[in-house]
Design an enzyme around this catalytic site. Structure first.
Site, PDB file in Angstrom:
ATOM      1  N   PHE A 197     -28.923  10.028  88.403  1.00  9.87           N
ATOM      2  CA  PHE A 197     -27.672  10.193  89.142  1.00  9.87           C
ATOM      3  C   PHE A 197     -27.284  11.660  89.129  1.00  9.87           C
ATOM      4  CE2 PHE A 197     -23.093  10.490  89.714  1.00  9.87           C
ATOM      5  CZ  PHE A 197     -22.944   9.763  90.887  1.00  9.87           C
TER       6      PHE A 197
ATOM      7  N   ASP B 246     -29.775  18.456  84.354  1.00  9.53           N
ATOM      8  CA  ASP B 246     -28.429  17.984  84.699  1.00  9.53           C
ATOM      9  C   ASP B 246     -27.768  17.487  83.413  1.00  9.53           C
ATOM     10  OD1 ASP B 246     -26.172  16.607  85.426  1.00  9.53           O
ATOM     11  OD2 ASP B 246     -27.073  15.622  87.170  1.00  9.53           O
TER      12      ASP B 246
ATOM     13  N   LYS C 256     -18.265  17.367  83.804  1.00 11.11           N
ATOM     14  CA  LYS C 256     -17.451  16.379  83.088  1.00 11.11           C
ATOM     15  C   LYS C 256     -16.662  16.909  81.868  1.00 11.11           C
ATOM     16  CE  LYS C 256     -19.307  12.127  84.828  1.00 11.11           C
ATOM     17  NZ  LYS C 256     -20.623  12.088  85.482  1.00 11.11           N
TER      18      LYS C 256
HETATM   19  C1  LIG Z   1     -21.049  12.250  86.838  1.00 10.42           C
HETATM   20  C2  LIG Z   1     -22.336  12.912  87.034  1.00 10.42           C
HETATM   21  C3  LIG Z   1     -22.565  13.744  88.142  1.00 10.42           C
HETATM   22  C4  LIG Z   1     -21.551  13.926  89.248  1.00 10.42           C
HETATM   23  O1  LIG Z   1     -20.407  14.574  88.812  1.00 10.42           O
HETATM   24  P1  LIG Z   1     -19.094  14.595  89.743  1.00 10.42           P
HETATM   25  O2  LIG Z   1     -18.154  15.482  88.994  1.00 10.42           O
HETATM   26  O3  LIG Z   1     -18.616  13.196  89.877  1.00 10.42           O
HETATM   27  O4  LIG Z   1     -19.495  15.167  91.047  1.00 10.42           O
HETATM   28  C5  LIG Z   1     -23.788  14.380  88.235  1.00 10.42           C
HETATM   29  N1  LIG Z   1     -24.740  14.213  87.299  1.00 10.42           N
HETATM   30  C6  LIG Z   1     -24.554  13.428  86.219  1.00 10.42           C
HETATM   31  C7  LIG Z   1     -25.636  13.291  85.202  1.00 10.42           C
HETATM   32  C8  LIG Z   1     -23.350  12.741  86.055  1.00 10.42           C
HETATM   33  O5  LIG Z   1     -23.180  11.938  85.004  1.00 10.42           O
END
Ligand SMILES: *Cc1c(COP(=O)(O)O)cnc(C)c1O
Length: 400
Positions: A127, A216, A245
């Protein structure tokens, strides 16, 4: 009737106040928060240090523009670069935006090497966000469906499978980077095992091929797994890393870090963000990092994570529906043998905030400031709920 677009299946509750790991609704009912805004509220709610730092900054200056020097941005970039042993930082406002920056960086890096059709290796079940580029990179049909045409330039392989990456290296000369989560969050807290081996292998392939290793860490970063960044458990360094986050403890901020050649790929005009890295967001992040360090919250995250996993394992002994309790530090997943989304509302009624992801994984992402007595309440409440759920739900083998 709500005038909000129908993008979320919201729970029937609204909070008016928070303190530490506790939230209160309008009726004065108290909830134990084991979600922390989805790994966002690193310091819990209304942390006195954060409240003070933000209040002072609001009085002084909220926003100027990236047309000008931003002192707090310089400070935060230096701090993050030091913590990650990386060189440069670009600031934005979310995880998706941080990954957009990483994707653009990789494409630019490819073009600069004479690759006209740069392609990024991404993982199944990953994701990376909801913008067009990041949903195209995401390994979930649910996220992509209806938004075709998807963006090209991605090659997908299974997660935690080094051979699959080596194979792509053998036949695709357009690859410029690998984008991967150190721990897959949305997919149900999937930890590649053994984690160091996987990331050391990816590092080796990227070095051999001249690819960028892009991590990520939007969910796994900022102390949650017991290190500043989850990849630091493997002793490797990425070329690019994205954060969001937990970085601002609730104030929106994202970051894309880079090292080496990748750090110098962007030039004035290549990329930008109006809000990115404004003084308020940077102070939130600087304070978050300072408190994590001064209060030893990373050591605490490891201990408390073990305490929660062990406590749950003990309390759930003999419950057949429990497939696995896993995670690192305060990134915890409890995989059940059947879809368990309903458990979220049962927990809510009992004043406990949890999350379910990937249909059958109860996910806990509590604030790093959660105390052991609060963790014990979480263990007691959640194990009771899972036992009850497992008793009432049809046995997994009786389902279609
Ligand atoms: C939540 C998340 C995102 C997206 O972040 P947003 O602030 O909602 O755009 C991207 N990568 C990972 C691994 C995430 O957990």
């Amino acid at each position: 009737m709500s005038h909000l677009m129908n993008t979320y299946a919201r729970l029937p509750v609204s909070f008016v106040r928070g303190e530490g790991v506790w939230l209160w609704d309008g009726q004065g009912k108290r909830y134990l928060d084991a979600v922390a805004g989805l790994a966002v509220n690193t310091l819990g709610h209304a942390h006195p240090r954060l409240v003070k730092a933000l209040s002072e900054q609001v009085r002084m200056l909220i926003h100027t523009s990236n047309l000008y020097q931003v002192q707090k941005q310089e400070e935060l970039a230096a701090r993050l670069a030091a913590l990650a042993s990386m060189d440069k930082v670009f600031f934005c406002n979310s995880g998706a935006e941080a990954n957009e920056a990483a994707i653009k960086l990789a494409r630019l890096y490819g073009h600069q090497k004479g690759i006209d059709n740069p392609t990024i290796i991404v993982m199944e079940k990953s994701f990376h966000g909801r913008t067009m580029a990041t949903l195209s990179a995401t390994g979930s049909r649910r996220v992509q469906a209806g938004f075709e045409p998807l963006m090209g330039g991605f090659a997908r392989v299974p997660y935690n499978d080094v051979d699959a990456v080596t194979q792509v290296a053998g036949h695709n000369k357009n690859i410029v980077a690998v984008l991967v989560e150190p721990i897959q969050g949305e997919a149900g807290i999937r930890v590649p095992l053994p984690l160091p081996d996987y990331f050391q292998a990816l590092r080796r392939i990227c070095d051999e091929q001249g690819w960028l290793l892009m991590l990520d860490e939007v969910q796994s970063g900022i102390g949650r797994t017991g290190k500043w960044f989850a990849h630091q458990h493997s002793g490797i360094k990425p070329d690019v890393m994205t954060l969001a986050k937990g970085l601002g403890s609730g104030v929106p901020i994202g970051a894309c870090l880079a090292a080496g050649t990748a750090a110098d790929a962007f030039k004035p005009g290549s990329h930008g963000s109006t809000f990115g890295g404004n003084p308020l967001a940077c102070v939130a992040a600087l304070t978050t990092l300072a408190v994590i360090e001064e209060e030893n919250l990373m050591t605490h995250a490891v201990k408390l994570g073990d305490f929660i996993r062990n406590g749950l394992a003990q309390a759930l002994t003999g419950v057949k529906d429990v497939v696995q309790i896993r995670g690192m530090g305060l990134m915890i997943g409890i995989e059940l043998a059947q879809p368990c989304g309903d458990i979220v509302e049962l927990a809510l009624e009992q004043g406990l905030l949890i999350n379910v992801t990937a249909e059958n994984v109860v996910r806990l992402l509590p604030a790093l400031i959660m105390q052991q007595t609060e963790a014990q309440k979480l263990i007691d409440g959640l194990s009771g709920l899972i036992r009850e759920f497992s008793r009432q739900a049809a046995p997994a083998n009786a389902r279609a």
